[in-house]
Design a protein around this motif. Structure first.
Motif, short mmCIF file in Angstrom:
data_model
loop_
_atom_site.label_atom_id
_atom_site.label_comp_id
_atom_site.label_asym_id
_atom_site.label_seq_id
_atom_site.Cartn_x
_atom_site.Cartn_y
_atom_site.Cartn_z
N ASP A 33 0.82 -1.22 0.00
CA ASP A 33 0.00 0.00 0.00
C ASP A 33 0.85 1.27 0.00
O ASP A 33 0.60 2.19 -0.76
N CYS A 34 1.85 1.34 0.86
CA CYS A 34 2.58 2.60 1.02
C CYS A 34 4.06 2.51 0.63
O CYS A 34 4.76 3.51 0.70
N ALA A 35 4.53 1.34 0.26
CA ALA A 35 5.91 1.11 -0.21
C ALA A 35 6.97 1.26 0.87
O ALA A 35 8.14 1.41 0.56
N ARG A 36 6.61 1.23 2.13
CA ARG A 36 7.61 1.22 3.19
C ARG A 36 8.28 -0.15 3.21
O ARG A 36 7.68 -1.14 2.80
N SER A 37 9.49 -0.22 3.71
CA SER A 37 10.21 -1.49 3.73
C SER A 37 10.64 -1.83 5.16
O SER A 37 10.79 -0.95 6.00
N ALA A 38 10.85 -3.13 5.40
CA ALA A 38 11.27 -3.60 6.71
C ALA A 38 11.93 -4.96 6.59
O ALA A 38 11.73 -5.69 5.61
N HIS A 39 12.69 -5.31 7.61
CA HIS A 39 13.37 -6.60 7.66
C HIS A 39 12.39 -7.72 8.00
O HIS A 39 12.54 -8.84 7.55
N ASP A 40 11.36 -7.41 8.79
CA ASP A 40 10.38 -8.39 9.25
C ASP A 40 8.99 -7.97 8.79
O ASP A 40 8.62 -6.80 8.93
N LYS A 41 8.21 -8.89 8.27
CA LYS A 41 6.89 -8.53 7.75
C LYS A 41 5.92 -8.05 8.82
O LYS A 41 4.94 -7.38 8.53
N GLY A 42 6.20 -8.33 10.07
CA GLY A 42 5.34 -7.91 11.17
C GLY A 42 5.29 -6.39 11.37
O GLY A 42 4.42 -5.88 12.05
N PHE A 43 6.23 -5.68 10.76
CA PHE A 43 6.27 -4.22 10.88
C PHE A 43 5.45 -3.51 9.81
O PHE A 43 5.41 -2.28 9.79
N LEU A 44 4.83 -4.26 8.89
CA LEU A 44 4.11 -3.66 7.78
C LEU A 44 2.65 -4.12 7.75
O LEU A 44 2.34 -5.22 8.21
N CYS A 45 1.77 -3.29 7.20
CA CYS A 45 0.33 -3.62 7.14
C CYS A 45 0.04 -4.73 6.12
O CYS A 45 -0.64 -5.70 6.43
#
Length: 51
Positions: A33-45
């Motif tokens: 949705d917003c193109a933010r990135s993270a190492h762990d999927k739990g940090f993203l919607c």
């Protein structure tokens, strides 16, 4: 911080910059949705795995 990066506001980023650095280091997922990135999927919607 319990909420996902997708919900972080500018003040959240400023207050938790060291946590943010850890979360986005070597990203493996992005939010579709917003193109933010993270190492762990739990940090993203709505995470999708990077290839």
């Amino acid at each position: 911080m319990a909420k996902s990066l997708c919900k972080w506001k500018k003040k959240d980023i400023e207050r938790n910059i060291h946590e943010l650095i850890h979360i986005v280091d070597k990203p493996r997922f992005i939010c579709k949705d917003c193109a933010r990135s993270a190492h762990d999927k739990g940090f993203l919607c709505k995470p999708i795995k990077l290839k």
